[in-house]
Design a protein around this motif. Structure first.
Motif, PDB file in Angstrom:
ATOM      1  N   ALA A 287       0.713  -1.388  -0.160  1.00 14.08           N
ATOM      2  CA  ALA A 287      -0.101   0.074  -0.029  1.00 14.08           C
ATOM      3  C   ALA A 287       0.836   1.283   0.109  1.00 14.08           C
ATOM      4  O   ALA A 287       0.713   2.232  -0.682  1.00 14.08           O
ATOM      5  N   ALA A 288       1.922   1.059   0.749  1.00 16.71           N
ATOM      6  CA  ALA A 288       2.948   2.308   0.671  1.00 16.71           C
ATOM      7  C   ALA A 288       3.540   2.621  -0.527  1.00 16.71           C
ATOM      8  O   ALA A 288       3.738   3.767  -0.925  1.00 16.71           O
ATOM      9  N   ALA A 289       3.809   1.344  -1.488  1.00 18.96           N
ATOM     10  CA  ALA A 289       4.400   1.771  -2.472  1.00 18.96           C
ATOM     11  C   ALA A 289       3.392   2.201  -3.675  1.00 18.96           C
ATOM     12  O   ALA A 289       3.670   2.970  -4.512  1.00 18.96           O
ATOM     13  N   ALA A 290       2.213   1.773  -3.409  1.00 20.78           N
ATOM     14  CA  ALA A 290       1.150   2.245  -4.371  1.00 20.78           C
ATOM     15  C   ALA A 290       1.141   3.932  -4.083  1.00 20.78           C
ATOM     16  O   ALA A 290       1.071   4.685  -4.966  1.00 20.78           O
ATOM     17  N   LEU A 291       1.288   4.459  -2.751  1.00 21.90           N
ATOM     18  CA  LEU A 291       0.871   5.901  -2.194  1.00 21.90           C
ATOM     19  C   LEU A 291       2.182   6.558  -2.878  1.00 21.90           C
ATOM     20  O   LEU A 291       1.771   7.656  -3.430  1.00 21.90           O
ATOM     21  N   VAL A 292       3.218   6.009  -2.729  1.00 26.48           N
ATOM     22  CA  VAL A 292       4.535   6.767  -3.302  1.00 26.48           C
ATOM     23  C   VAL A 292       4.520   6.687  -4.725  1.00 26.48           C
ATOM     24  O   VAL A 292       4.905   7.944  -5.341  1.00 26.48           O
ATOM     25  N   ALA A 293       4.113   5.686  -5.400  1.00 27.57           N
ATOM     26  CA  ALA A 293       4.153   5.585  -6.752  1.00 27.57           C
ATOM     27  C   ALA A 293       3.178   6.949  -7.564  1.00 27.57           C
ATOM     28  O   ALA A 293       3.060   7.537  -8.295  1.00 27.57           O
ATOM     29  N   ALA A 294       1.852   6.721  -6.741  1.00 26.10           N
ATOM     30  CA  ALA A 294       1.001   7.936  -7.091  1.00 26.10           C
ATOM     31  C   ALA A 294       1.223   9.223  -6.856  1.00 26.10           C
ATOM     32  O   ALA A 294       0.796  10.138  -7.311  1.00 26.10           O
TER      33      ALA A 294
END
Length: 185
Positions: A177-184
């Motif tokens: 979930a953190a990776a998705a937030l960082v990518a977004a």
């Protein structure tokens, strides 16, 4: 030969940490800490006149070690964005340790926060320091400030979920979930 104060404190804190973390503060008596540490009850009370002082010392020492270990682990990663993922990797390693029972400050606050101003204050200090660490990592990665509290909440949720569900994979879910937030961002 009698123990010097530093050695006696270390033995008391080691024993208190093991027992308080495993069973909770209220379930552990001072006599049990005395027995486990090998320090006399008289010496224990000379060093920590009240149980709350021992609890405070335990939480302060654990805070320094916990944040120090996490900071060292995350900052050893070269890429600033990968340091954010490293927080969740570190959590996953911690969640897999034998005897993992969740966050000592969440546990302490849940057990004593309503009746101990000291425990409530220490829990808040610990959580603010952890939130600041996450915010520093976000800033170092050049990401928007608004991302920091979101990542902090993911980490906190992973801690609670891993303990209650007895499932260390919560760190992996939070990392994704953190990776998705960082990518977004």
């Amino acid at each position: 030969m009698p123990l010097d104060d530093d050695t006696a404190r270390a033995r008391l804190l080691d024993t208190a940490e093991d027992l308080f973390y495993a069973r909770g503060v209220q379930a552990v008596g001072m006599d049990e800490i005395r027995g486990g540490s090998g320090v006399s009850l008289k010496r224990l009370y000379a060093l920590y006149p009240a149980k709350e002082q021992l609890v405070e010392a335990y939480l302060r020492r654990r805070d320094l070690r916990w944040r120090g270990s996490l900071t060292e682990f995350a900052t050893a990663v070269e890429d600033p964005r990968d340091r954010i993922a490293a927080v969740f990797d570190w959590l996953g390693t911690w969640f897999r340790e034998p005897g993992f029972r969740g966050c000592a400050w969440i546990n302490g606050y849940g057990e004593l926060g309503a009746t101990s101003a000291v425990v409530a204050r220490l829990a808040r200090e610990h959580k603010r320091a952890f939130a600041d660490l996450v915010a520093d990592l976000v800033a170092d990665a050049g990401l928007p400030d608004a991302l920091a509290p979101q990542l902090f909440l993911l980490a906190e949720g992973a801690m609670v979920s891993a303990a209650i569900l007895d499932d260390p994979r919560q760190a992996d879910h939070a990392r994704a979930a953190a990776a998705a937030l960082v990518a977004a961002s």
